[in-house]
Design a protein around this motif. Structure first.
Motif, PDB file in Angstrom:
ATOM      1  N   LEU A  41     -33.819 -28.485  22.918  1.00 48.49           N
ATOM      2  CA  LEU A  41     -32.819 -27.306  23.531  1.00 48.49           C
ATOM      3  C   LEU A  41     -31.952 -26.124  21.888  1.00 48.49           C
ATOM      4  O   LEU A  41     -31.587 -27.246  21.649  1.00 48.49           O
ATOM      5  N   HIS A  42     -32.408 -25.863  22.011  1.00 50.66           N
ATOM      6  CA  HIS A  42     -31.965 -24.535  20.944  1.00 50.66           C
ATOM      7  C   HIS A  42     -31.577 -23.170  21.689  1.00 50.66           C
ATOM      8  O   HIS A  42     -32.462 -22.517  22.434  1.00 50.66           O
ATOM      9  N   LEU A  43     -30.906 -23.134  21.619  1.00 47.06           N
ATOM     10  CA  LEU A  43     -29.317 -21.792  21.988  1.00 47.06           C
ATOM     11  C   LEU A  43     -29.461 -20.637  20.490  1.00 47.06           C
ATOM     12  O   LEU A  43     -29.209 -21.503  19.664  1.00 47.06           O
ATOM     13  N   VAL A  44     -30.146 -19.583  21.037  1.00 47.67           N
ATOM     14  CA  VAL A  44     -30.419 -18.233  19.988  1.00 47.67           C
ATOM     15  C   VAL A  44     -29.421 -17.249  20.880  1.00 47.67           C
ATOM     16  O   VAL A  44     -30.126 -17.195  22.013  1.00 47.67           O
ATOM     17  N   GLY A  45     -28.690 -15.986  20.462  1.00 44.66           N
ATOM     18  CA  GLY A  45     -28.381 -15.218  20.550  1.00 44.66           C
ATOM     19  C   GLY A  45     -29.751 -13.998  20.130  1.00 44.66           C
ATOM     20  O   GLY A  45     -30.634 -14.242  20.265  1.00 44.66           O
ATOM     21  N   SER A  46     -29.937 -12.689  20.742  1.00 48.01           N
ATOM     22  CA  SER A  46     -30.241 -11.923  21.558  1.00 48.01           C
ATOM     23  C   SER A  46     -29.492 -10.137  20.504  1.00 48.01           C
ATOM     24  O   SER A  46     -30.112  -9.356  20.851  1.00 48.01           O
ATOM     25  N   GLY A  47     -28.466 -10.827  20.048  1.00 47.63           N
ATOM     26  CA  GLY A  47     -27.327  -9.265  19.128  1.00 47.63           C
ATOM     27  C   GLY A  47     -26.999  -9.395  18.019  1.00 47.63           C
ATOM     28  O   GLY A  47     -28.050  -9.838  17.521  1.00 47.63           O
TER      29      GLY A  47
END
Length: 105
Positions: A41-47
């Motif tokens: 699992l890889h968590l990333v933001g979009s801001g």
């Protein structure tokens, strides 16, 4: 036990990228610790800050070309800045994207 993040996956070693977009559902994104241990699992933001300014600039020409094709069908309503208070009230009751724009000159 397979939770909702993993229920349709055949290969837990295959990368799963979770992209956090917006915060309309709240200021936090709780993730079960089992999900962190059980799959790639890889968590990333979009801001702002999740992508470098150099990478954003590199994509702008292609993005502008795609947007100008007119192939997007977005439910958006422009709201003049002078009506921002009403727009905030409307935002709580609509699924339509409200975009605040400068007042007409």
């Amino acid at each position: 036990m397979r939770g909702p993040l993993r229920s349709a996956r055949l290969d837990d070693a295959q990368r799963l990228t979770w992209i956090e977009v917006g915060s309309i559902t709240g200021a936090s994104s709780p993730i079960p610790s089992a999900a962190l241990r059980a799959c790639n699992l890889h968590l990333v933001g979009s801001g702002q800050g999740s992508v470098s300014p150099r990478d954003i600039v590199a994509e702008l020409a292609d993005l502008a070309a795609e947007v100008t094709t007119g192939s997007y069908d977005l439910d958006v309503r422009a709201v003049p800045l002078s009506q921002v208070t009403a727009a905030w009230a409307e935002a709580a009751t609509t699924s339509r994207r409200l975009v605040i724009v400068p007042n007409a000159a």
